[in-house]
Design an enzyme around this catalytic site. Structure first.
Site, PDB file in Angstrom:
ATOM      1  N   ASP A 204       0.856  -1.184   0.000  1.00  0.00           N
ATOM      2  CA  ASP A 204       0.000   0.000   0.000  1.00  0.00           C
ATOM      3  C   ASP A 204       0.895   1.237   0.000  1.00  0.00           C
ATOM      4  O   ASP A 204       2.121   1.118  -0.033  1.00  0.00           O
ATOM      5  CB  ASP A 204      -0.930  -0.002   1.228  1.00  0.00           C
ATOM      6  CG  ASP A 204      -0.171   0.177   2.539  1.00  0.00           C
ATOM      7  OD1 ASP A 204       1.073   0.276   2.528  1.00  0.00           O
ATOM      8  OD2 ASP A 204      -0.834   0.217   3.591  1.00  0.00           O
ATOM      9  N   ASP A 206       1.394   4.727   2.307  1.00  0.00           N
ATOM     10  CA  ASP A 206       1.015   5.336   3.576  1.00  0.00           C
ATOM     11  C   ASP A 206       1.430   6.803   3.611  1.00  0.00           C
ATOM     12  O   ASP A 206       2.573   7.135   3.296  1.00  0.00           O
ATOM     13  CB  ASP A 206       1.717   4.613   4.735  1.00  0.00           C
ATOM     14  CG  ASP A 206       1.553   3.103   4.679  1.00  0.00           C
ATOM     15  OD1 ASP A 206       0.457   2.630   4.968  1.00  0.00           O
ATOM     16  OD2 ASP A 206       2.535   2.408   4.322  1.00  0.00           O
ATOM     17  N   ASP A 297      -3.297   4.478   2.660  1.00  0.00           N
ATOM     18  CA  ASP A 297      -3.650   4.834   4.039  1.00  0.00           C
ATOM     19  C   ASP A 297      -3.290   6.288   4.273  1.00  0.00           C
ATOM     20  O   ASP A 297      -2.156   6.701   4.005  1.00  0.00           O
ATOM     21  CB  ASP A 297      -2.857   3.978   5.037  1.00  0.00           C
ATOM     22  CG  ASP A 297      -3.536   2.656   5.335  1.00  0.00           C
ATOM     23  OD1 ASP A 297      -4.601   2.386   4.747  1.00  0.00           O
ATOM     24  OD2 ASP A 297      -2.994   1.902   6.154  1.00  0.00           O
TER      25      ASP A 297
HETATM   26  P1  DGT Z   1       4.105  -2.653   3.063  1.00  0.00           P
HETATM   27  O1  DGT Z   1       3.551  -4.018   3.262  1.00  0.00           O
HETATM   28  O2  DGT Z   1       5.039  -2.601   1.927  1.00  0.00           O
HETATM   29  O3  DGT Z   1       3.042  -1.622   2.978  1.00  0.00           O
HETATM   30  O4  DGT Z   1       5.002  -2.386   4.363  1.00  0.00           O
HETATM   31  P2  DGT Z   1       4.820  -1.261   5.450  1.00  0.00           P
HETATM   32  O5  DGT Z   1       5.983  -1.329   6.371  1.00  0.00           O
HETATM   33  O6  DGT Z   1       4.515   0.044   4.807  1.00  0.00           O
HETATM   34  O7  DGT Z   1       3.609  -1.778   6.313  1.00  0.00           O
HETATM   35  P3  DGT Z   1       2.155  -1.136   6.494  1.00  0.00           P
HETATM   36  O8  DGT Z   1       1.730  -0.375   5.303  1.00  0.00           O
HETATM   37  O9  DGT Z   1       1.256  -2.244   6.954  1.00  0.00           O
HETATM   38  O10 DGT Z   1       2.282  -0.156   7.714  1.00  0.00           O
HETATM   39  C1  DGT Z   1       3.106   0.984   7.666  1.00  0.00           C
HETATM   40  C2  DGT Z   1       3.633   1.262   9.013  1.00  0.00           C
HETATM   41  O11 DGT Z   1       2.660   1.918   9.789  1.00  0.00           O
HETATM   42  C3  DGT Z   1       3.967  -0.014   9.728  1.00  0.00           C
HETATM   43  O12 DGT Z   1       5.310  -0.293   9.564  1.00  0.00           O
HETATM   44  C4  DGT Z   1       3.583   0.244  11.141  1.00  0.00           C
HETATM   45  C5  DGT Z   1       2.594   1.325  11.053  1.00  0.00           C
HETATM   46  N1  DGT Z   1       1.203   0.925  11.278  1.00  0.00           N
HETATM   47  C6  DGT Z   1       0.407   0.147  10.536  1.00  0.00           C
HETATM   48  N2  DGT Z   1      -0.818   0.066  11.060  1.00  0.00           N
HETATM   49  C7  DGT Z   1      -0.788   0.807  12.176  1.00  0.00           C
HETATM   50  C8  DGT Z   1      -1.735   1.151  13.192  1.00  0.00           C
HETATM   51  O13 DGT Z   1      -2.892   0.732  13.184  1.00  0.00           O
HETATM   52  N3  DGT Z   1      -1.286   1.988  14.178  1.00  0.00           N
HETATM   53  C9  DGT Z   1      -0.015   2.481  14.209  1.00  0.00           C
HETATM   54  N4  DGT Z   1       0.371   3.283  15.182  1.00  0.00           N
HETATM   55  N5  DGT Z   1       0.875   2.176  13.283  1.00  0.00           N
HETATM   56  C10 DGT Z   1       0.505   1.359  12.301  1.00  0.00           C
HETATM   57 MG    MG Z   2       2.765   0.353   3.653  1.00  0.00          MG
END
Ligand code: DGT
Ligand code: MG
Length: 373
Positions: A204, A206, A297
């Site tokens: 996604d 963010d 997000d």
């Molecule tokens: P990806 O799978 O390539 O999108 O990898 P990320 O690291 O971008 O993972 P993602 O998009 O699920 O989440 C982005 C970051 O935001 C994650 O490393 C931790 C944080 N995060 C995700 N969901 C929540 C939440 O509900 N609350 C808080 N405080 N942080 C969150």
């Molecule tokens: Mg992400």
């Protein structure tokens, strides 16, 4: 006589937030295997086991060399008996029978496919699996009752399971900037999550949005969403209200780990070619010939919490978890994406940058590109 003991070749600190973990490392052949077992433990709702495998994998990601033999594991923290057994098998036989049988198992494959639908968590997926469902299309064929998120998840399944490229993330950034600027001038929009850590692809995109003038960000989310909606750029959105000020238990302990920011889970309709690539070969089943669906997000934070929100939304998930564990277990502090509370001093510690938060926590500063724990 003196016994000379060789110092360990590599010393690795035990909390992931004490270590530098680059995106590319030397032990993918081991960490991929351990992460399959972690994922499978999640599918079985065994969080302790899952975290244990993730911590083991993370230690190996921080090593500056390939693990070639069991000697290389000496003095490494966090390697439990089970992880060591798996690593040993891979080093000796090239594969781990447990990992391979997990990978092949009907349950693992079905859970992976079903939880791969946006809006579907482990609990629903497990219930469906027990009812004999195996693939996302089974949800439609058997007429399951789906909420709006899950309906969108099924509809855009192929697109949402296709990695989002950096290029697409940048294109989405431009759209979000345009939307935010149209409704509030001077807002600051930052790309968070994996892309901030240097990843080339993500599941996604963010974003964290703030404004230097505290309070100016209030009510921003619905306006931004209206603008996007009017432009026909939204395929799905669900906003959760900012309940931070209404909470009683203090900002450092959000219930269920959920944030109280104004937050929006959305699916954007991204025009192809807008991302500036010449490749617009479309083989996707769900998108039209000229666009694709992308998970986005959006989070809005007051400026006073911006440093905490930035740290909290950069990830990785394990890095975040380890930061909170370090704060609690080693410092008697409580860290969230809003604040840092010092239990001994019984006060909140302010911070204007991520560097200041690391300093409050007594940690060496780790830049985003080395938080890939
Ligand atoms: P990806 O799978 O390539 O999108 O990898 P990320 O690291 O971008 O993972 P993602 O998009 O699920 O989440 C982005 C970051 O935001 C994650 O490393 C931790 C944080 N995060 C995700 N969901 C929540 C939440 O509900 N609350 C808080 N405080 N942080 C969150
Ligand atoms: Mg992400």
């Amino acid at each position: 006589s003196l016994t000379l003991i060789n110092p360990p070749a590599t010393t690795v600190k035990s909390y992931a937030c004490q270590r530098r973990t680059p995106l590319k490392h030397h032990n993918t052949f081991l960490t991929d295997a351990l992460e399959i077992l972690a994922e499978n433990a999640e599918f079985n709702e065994n969080e302790g086991r899952s975290v244990a495998f993730r911590r083991s994998a993370s230690v190996l990601k921080a090593l500056p060399h390939v693990v070639r033999g069991m000697d290389d594991l000496k003095n490494l923290p966090c390697l439990g008996e089970h992880s060591v057994r798996v690593i040993k098998e891979i080093l000796e036989d090239g594969t781990s029978s447990e990992v391979e049988s997990t990978r092949q198992s009907e349950q693992y494959q079905a859970m992976k496919a079903l939880t791969g639908v946006f809006g579907v968590g482990v609990k629903s997926a497990d219930r469906w699996f027990r009812e004999g469902l195996r693939r996302p299309l089974d949800l439609i064929h058997t007429g399951q009752k789906l909420n709006l998120a899950q309906q969108a998840g099924v509809q855009y399944y192929n697109d949402l399971n296709r990695p989002v490229t950096k290029r697409e993330a940048v294109a989405i950034s431009h759209i979000v900037e345009k939307a935010v600027n149209a409704v509030l001038s001077g807002a600051i929009i930052t790309l968070m999550g994996g892309f901030r850590r240097g990843k080339e692809v993500g599941h996604d995109v963010d974003f964290l949005i703030t404004h230097l003038e505290e309070g100016a960000e209030e009510g921003l989310m619905p306006k931004v969403l209206n603008w996007l909606e009017e432009q026909g750029l939204l395929l799905y959105q669900k906003t959760t209200r900012n309940s931070y000020l209404e909470s009683k238990d203090g900002p450092a302990r959000p219930p269920h780990n959920l944030d109280r920011f104004e937050r929006c889970f959305s699916i954007f309709k991204l025009e192809k070619g807008k991302e500036g690539s010449g490749t617009s070969l479309n083989t996707s089943y769900d998108s039209g010939p000229s666009w694709r669906a992308v998970r986005v997000d959006l989070v809005v934070s007051p400026f006073s919490q911006f440093a905490f929100a930035t740290l909290g939304w950069t990830g990785s998930k394990l890095f975040e978890r380890e930061l909170r564990r370090w704060a609690g277990q080693e410092k008697g502090m409580s860290l969230s994406s809003h604040a840092l509370y010092d239990s001994k001093q019984q006060r909140y510690l302010r911070a204007n940058s991520e560097e200041e938060i690391f300093a409050h926590l007594g940690l060496e500063y780790i830049p985003p590109s080395e938080r890939n724990a």
